[in-house]
Design an enzyme around this catalytic site. Structure first.
Site, mmCIF file in Angstrom:
data_model
loop_
_atom_site.group_PDB
_atom_site.id
_atom_site.type_symbol
_atom_site.label_atom_id
_atom_site.label_comp_id
_atom_site.label_asym_id
_atom_site.label_seq_id
_atom_site.Cartn_x
_atom_site.Cartn_y
_atom_site.Cartn_z
ATOM 1 C CB CYS A 12 -0.865 0.006 1.264
ATOM 2 S SG CYS A 12 0.132 0.132 2.752
ATOM 3 C CG HIS A 73 2.462 -0.527 12.494
ATOM 4 N ND1 HIS A 73 1.429 -0.685 11.630
ATOM 5 C CD2 HIS A 73 3.158 -1.696 12.463
ATOM 6 C CE1 HIS A 73 1.495 -1.885 11.093
ATOM 7 N NE2 HIS A 73 2.538 -2.513 11.574
ATOM 8 C CB CYS A 95 1.187 5.254 7.340
ATOM 9 S SG CYS A 95 -0.094 5.540 6.115
ATOM 10 C CG HIS A 123 -1.339 -3.948 15.512
ATOM 11 N ND1 HIS A 123 -0.862 -2.738 15.043
ATOM 12 C CD2 HIS A 123 -1.070 -4.851 14.548
ATOM 13 C CE1 HIS A 123 -0.354 -2.918 13.838
ATOM 14 N NE2 HIS A 123 -0.459 -4.191 13.512
ATOM 15 C CD GLU A 125 -2.865 1.476 12.949
ATOM 16 O OE1 GLU A 125 -2.388 0.767 12.037
ATOM 17 O OE2 GLU A 125 -4.019 1.925 12.913
ATOM 18 C CB THR A 160 -5.343 2.050 9.549
ATOM 19 O OG1 THR A 160 -4.203 1.244 9.882
ATOM 20 C CG2 THR A 160 -5.123 3.464 10.038
ATOM 21 C CG ASN A 218 -2.389 -5.611 5.869
ATOM 22 O OD1 ASN A 218 -2.468 -6.132 4.770
ATOM 23 N ND2 ASN A 218 -1.240 -5.204 6.376
ATOM 24 C CB SER A 259 3.391 -5.315 4.950
ATOM 25 O OG SER A 259 2.624 -6.354 5.521
#
Ligand code: SF4
Length: 296
Positions: A12, A73, A95, A123, A125, A160, A218, A259
């Site tokens: 991405c 993240h 990001c 996680h 993030e 996200t 993801n 990723s």
């Protein structure tokens, strides 16, 4: 045997950007760099960066005078402060969508909202995000964890990489007990389009191969969605493919997390068509047949 790739598979924007920042800085500075945690959740990419002197560290105490890259993240507010105190040269590869989520959480929290975060509690993030929340908050992984918060103002945000379907269920659940509900859909569109493409391909396949890091949130989500419709295997590289999976399977789908680099997808495709008896070899991702969603 028909082998098709899900539309929108692989890197991405945020991941491409983080890797480019790390590579550019490594070439420009010509010195050892560290990333705080793996730059992205893909061990093969992390190993490649080590070859150009970019190493991952898990503990800030390990960073002495080495410039440090913040991964896609993001990191916690406290970690940023500690780096500043230690006078570490920081290269921020967070990001922009993750930065936006952090500032949105911080703002709503300061405005007095009780923050509900949909996300994986462990996680990075999410751990970074909650460091920006100054008031009350609750992290939930699904609607069943929603409780009566007894709060006048509630704001809902999301990691996200979560699914829109679960986000929607949480909205409905919160509406039962909340007078004022502020909803910010912070699910990244790169995540949503990968999930939708994977779902459509899985619905039209009898075997799905999902490629990506085993720690990649993801990618794990793509595998979870896919297995609702077809036999699914989550692998990191072509080496993990097992010939037995392909017995009596004629429609194979491939999808890859945000990723996952292109060359790993190409390797998997080549190995699968080789298992099917074809001598064909593709050298670029554009040569792999993509599932045409509009034909459904
Ligand atoms: S999935 Fe979205 S939020 Fe996450 S790194 Fe990629 S572009 Fe950024």
């Amino acid at each position: 045997m028909e082998v098709r790739l899900a539309k929108n598979s692989g890197f991405c924007f945020g991941v491409k950007r983080a890797i480019k920042i790390a590579q550019d800085e490594a070439y420009r500075r010509k010195e050892k760099l560290v990333t705080i945690g793996p730059i992205i959740h893909n061990p093969q990419v992390v190993q490649r960066l080590e070859k150009i002197d970019v190493f991952s560290v898990n503990d800030l105490a390990e960073i002495k005078n080495t410039p440090a890259i913040i991964r896609s993240h993001g990191i916690s507010k406290e970690a940023k402060l500690e780096l500043k105190k230690k006078l570490i040269d920081v290269i921020d590869a967070t990001c922009p969508y993750v930065s936006k989520l952090q500032s949105m959480g911080e703002k709503l929290s300061k405005e007095g909202y009780y923050i509900v975060v949909l996300g994986n509690k462990e996680h990075p993030e999410v751990l970074a995000l909650i460091s920006y929340l100054s008031g009350k908050y609750l992290v939930v992984e699904g609607p069943e964890e929603i409780i009566d918060l007894k709060a006048k103002k509630v704001a809902l945000i999301s990691q996200t990489t979560q699914t829109y379907e679960v986000f929607e269920k949480i909205v409905k659940k919160l509406l039962d007990t909340t007078f004022e509900l502020h909803i910010v859909n912070t699910i990244c569109s790169a995540t949503t389009i990968r999930q939708d493409s994977t779902r459509l391909l899985a619905m039209d396949s009898n075997l799905m191969i999902i490629i990506g890091g085993k720690m990649s949130s993801n990618t794990k989500m793509l595998a979870k969605i896919s297995q609702e419709y077809a036999e699914t295997h989550h692998i990191e590289t072509a080496k993990e493919l097992d010939n037995a999976w392909f017995t009596n399977k004629n429609r194979i789908g491939i999808s890859a997390g945000a990723s996952t680099p292109d060359d790993l997808i190409i390797d998997v495709y080549n190995k699968i068509i080789n298992i099917s008896g074809s001598q064909l070899v593709v050298n670029s991702i554009s040569e792999i047949p993509v599932f045409k969603e509009e034909t459904r």
